[in-house]
Design an enzyme around this catalytic site. Structure first.
Site, mmCIF file in Angstrom:
data_model
loop_
_atom_site.group_PDB
_atom_site.id
_atom_site.type_symbol
_atom_site.label_atom_id
_atom_site.label_comp_id
_atom_site.label_asym_id
_atom_site.label_seq_id
_atom_site.Cartn_x
_atom_site.Cartn_y
_atom_site.Cartn_z
ATOM 1 N N SER A 157 0.644 -1.263 -0.078
ATOM 2 C CA SER A 157 -0.038 0.120 -0.011
ATOM 3 C C SER A 157 1.008 1.278 0.020
ATOM 4 O O SER A 157 0.100 2.385 0.065
ATOM 5 C CB SER A 157 -0.792 -0.073 1.259
ATOM 6 O OG SER A 157 -0.242 0.020 2.662
ATOM 7 N N CYS A 158 2.150 1.153 -0.215
ATOM 8 C CA CYS A 158 3.037 2.245 0.307
ATOM 9 C C CYS A 158 4.088 2.453 -0.697
ATOM 10 O O CYS A 158 4.901 1.219 -0.927
ATOM 11 C CB CYS A 158 3.516 2.221 1.700
ATOM 12 S SG CYS A 158 4.619 3.521 2.179
ATOM 13 N N GLY A 159 4.323 3.303 -1.412
ATOM 14 C CA GLY A 159 5.344 3.458 -2.268
ATOM 15 C C GLY A 159 6.731 4.236 -1.791
ATOM 16 O O GLY A 159 7.591 4.084 -2.468
#
Length: 245
Positions: free
Chosen positions: A82-84
């Site tokens: 969910s996180c870049g």
């Protein structure tokens, strides 16, 4: 159920980060990460080697000598689906200046719903699981050229960037569509790909809009079959051709 696997990414044998990703098209994921993180140019990648381990998959990117002049931003935490930007250690590395794109392609408004319809048909993993994101590239008429899916929206876009780099597809000749919300990292990755138009099905953040303006990217969001909203760079969108009398 969609698969989610730990993918350890290293450069010339030096560990860099661990991504939580769908274990498909991992060499494209690695190549796209190199491009969208501004680590090196795609042509600087000499070899990508994948190896399955008990805990996940290791992917090592071998770069040409001198290719690390653009240093990868250091991380100390795994990159979750969910996180870049998970694990980035410094504020200065989180929000970096972007390249300013040239004029690039122009498209008509009707190319966007045409693209959305084509993407819906090609999201095989999404239809099966209802738990993955897609990123796709279309030509200026809205014809689908390539699509990639992943449990992580950033991974899907990196896979797309890698696939296009491998095929030699010019990102300036079309537009990207993502099925996720439009956080600023998605704008950043699109800018580093060199694509001037980004379309998202969900809303953008305020920072995403600001970064799109900074990079001279046309940002379209809330894209649906019956309409879409233009948040930046509307000059690249052309009105529909008039019907003959």
């Amino acid at each position: 159920m969609p698969q989610e696997t730990a993918v350890g990414l290293s450069f010339d044998g030096r560990p860099h980060t661990v991504l939580m990703a769908t274990p498909e098209h991992l060499e494209e994921l690695a190549l796209g990460f190199v491009v969208t993180e501004a680590i090196a140019r795609a042509e600087d990648v000499r070899e990508i080697i994948s190896k399955e381990e008990e805990q996940g998959i290791l992917v090592d990117v071998r770069l040409a000598p001198g290719a690390l002049a653009r240093k990868a931003r250091p991380r100390n935490l795994e990159g979750r689906s969910s996180c870049g930007l998970c694990g980035v250690q410094r504020l200065a590395d989180a929000v970096r200046p972007l390249p300013v794109l040239g004029e690039g392609v122009r498209i008509r408004h009707e190319a966007i719903p045409r693209a959305l319809a084509a993407l819906e048909e090609q999201q095989a993993l999404g239809r099966l699981t209802r738990a993955t994101h897609a990123a796709a590239f279309f030509d200026n008429e809205g014809a689908l050229l390539v699509v990639r899916e992943d449990v992580g929206r950033h991974n899907a876009l990196d896979k797309l960037a890698g696939a296009m780099a491998r095929a030699g597809t010019d990102p300036a000749t079309g537009f990207v569509v993502v099925t996720s919300r439009c956080s600023f990292e998605m704008v950043e990755k699109t800018a580093r790909m060199g694509c001037p138009i980004l379309v998202a099905v969900s809303a953008p953040t305020e920072l995403a809009i600001a970064k799109a303006q900074e990079a001279n990217i046309t940002l379209v969001a809330l894209a649906r079959a019956d309409g879409h909203a233009v948040f930046a760079g509307g000059e690249r969108l052309l009105e529909s051709e008039l019907e003959p009398a």
